[in-house]
Design an enzyme around this catalytic site. Structure first.
Site, PDB file in Angstrom:
ATOM      1  CG  ASP A   1      -1.960   0.976   1.278  1.00  0.00           C
ATOM      2  OD1 ASP A   1      -1.888   1.932   0.481  1.00  0.00           O
ATOM      3  OD2 ASP A   1      -2.885   0.837   2.100  1.00  0.00           O
TER       4      ASP A   1
ATOM      5  CG  ASP B   1      -3.266   3.839  -3.079  1.00  0.00           C
ATOM      6  OD1 ASP B   1      -4.090   2.933  -3.265  1.00  0.00           O
ATOM      7  OD2 ASP B   1      -3.401   4.717  -2.211  1.00  0.00           O
ATOM      8  CD  GLU B   2      -5.146  -1.270  -0.885  1.00  0.00           C
ATOM      9  OE1 GLU B   2      -5.914  -0.290  -1.063  1.00  0.00           O
ATOM     10  OE2 GLU B   2      -5.463  -2.300  -0.309  1.00  0.00           O
TER      11      GLU B   2
END
Length: 378
Positions: A13, A114-115
């Site tokens: 993350d 973003d993960e």
DNA sequence: AACAAGGGTTTAG
DNA sequence: TCATCTAAACCCTTGTT
């Protein structure tokens, strides 16, 4: 008895991603409160906070907060920066990071910009110490290549990996081995469980469930009564740390585009505003080599209530004109219904679903899938 | 009984 | 005027097979 085959799953993350991207290109921002904003265009400050760096967060700025509230919170901090969201730039950074993560395992799932998850069961032979060293390597590589920090969690499934990553932020790394799962989860407040938001949290509270441990041995029938026959048992399994959901690319199921109107609408004057949205979705479908069967509209009223309408076509389409035409007819339904319910519309959007990926020439299924994943975000 | 369609709610980032 | 934007999962109701 083995209920779940042992896996080693890593969750990565990227920390306060949009704001951290802005810090990369303007390092002097690192020491200041930094707020990435979605300006709606109604007034100079109308809109919401997308994300903020930790300097701003410590002062009370939160995601989703009105920009004006964030300005008030930071009123004393003249050096605070409020930047407009630059999604294309974050997208390019994300794409490079995702390639880097993917190089550590072919079993890869991008969850958002973003993960991501990877499954490293094979290369670690289920040794969590090896998993930890892969996690550390990934952090190091992302930092070297992009100057970005991230939080990493390693666990026996996606749920535990993700909650481990959430446990130490920013720039953390947490490993939870199978035998540690129960001790890790049980004492946590119920709101920390992935999938439990404010609504479910207050329901749990009324039932006397305060911790994840409380939920893990609660009567499953009562849970079904409260949350439905799917969600109830599912919550209980999650509270026990059980999650069989595999790490795999997710096919796109819907695309949507929504805008905030300059003024609330009581009639269909905003028809022209919808045209670019239909062109956008049409182009997106074409670039994915896909068509849709369902066209829908989204309206958010001045009271911020969401209204939807959709219709299923008798054929597949990717035509912007056809999408637009259907949306306009659906919007008519909001206005010419002989007015029992009158409301003003603040935001309008269109959505396509029932998406059908066409077989692309000379491409196999997995190449098709990765094209799809690349276009997933904006 | 099983399934599709349409609309609402909740969650996440 | 305080209140963005995208996507998924699930729930419920209604209607059809």
């Amino acid at each position: 008895m083995i209920l779940e085959s042992p896996r080693v799953v890593i969750s990565i993350d990227l920390d306060y991603f949009f704001a951290q991207c802005e810090e990369i290109r303007r390092p002097e921002l690192k020491s200041k409160p930094l707020v990435v904003c979605v300006f709606s265009g109604r007034t100079q400050t109308s809109g919401a906070v997308s994300t903020a760096n930790y300097v701003a967060r410590k002062l009370g700025v939160k995601s989703g907060m009105p920009i004006l509230s964030a300005k008030r919170v930071l009123a004393q901090h003249k050096e605070a920066e409020f930047l407009p969201i630059d999604h294309d730039y974050y997208e390019r950074v994300s794409e490079r990071v995702m390639q880097l993560i993917k190089s550590h395992s072919p079993i890869f799932e991008q969850v958002s910009i973003d993960e991501a998850f990877i499954d490293v069961t094979d290369s670690t032979k289920t040794d969590f110490e090896v998993g930890k060293s892969i996690g550390l390597k990934i952090k190091e590589e992302i930092l070297d290549a992009e100057k970005l920090t991230c939080s990493v969690g390693i666990g026996p499934n996606k749920l535990i990996a993700k909650m481990a990553a959430d446990h130490k932020k920013p720039d953390g790394l947490v490993v939870i081995k199978p035998e540690e799962v129960s001790a890790f989860l049980s004492p946590m407040p119920i709101g920390k469980l992935i999938g439990v938001g404010p609504k479910s949290e207050s329901k749990f509270e009324k039932m006397g469930i305060k911790t994840i441990g409380d939920l893990s041995d609660f009567d499953v029938n009562s849970l079904s009564d409260q949350f439905g026959k799917n969600l109830g048992p599912s919550f209980k399994r999650l509270a026990q740390g059980l999650d069989t959901d595999p790490v795999r690319p997710r096919p796109i199921e819907q695309l949507s585009r929504i805008i905030t109107l300059k003024k609330d609408a009581e009639s269909l004057w905003f028809g022209d505003e919808l045209k670019p949205l239909s062109i956008y979705l049409s182009d997106k479908l074409k670039s994915l080599n896909a068509k849709c069967r369902v066209v829908g509209i989204i309206a958010i009223t001045s009271e911020l209530k969401t209204k939807n309408k959709a219709r299923t076509l008798d054929h597949l389409t990717n035509s912007s004109d056809e999408i637009l035409h259907n949306c306009l007819e659906l919007f008519q339904g909001f206005f010419d219904s002989s007015g029992i319910e009158v409301f003003r519309i603040r935001r309008v959007g269109i959505r396509v679903s029932g998406i059908d990926l066409e077989k692309a020439e000379g491409k196999n299924e997995s190449e098709n899938q990765s094209t799809l994943t690349r276009f997933l975000l904006f």
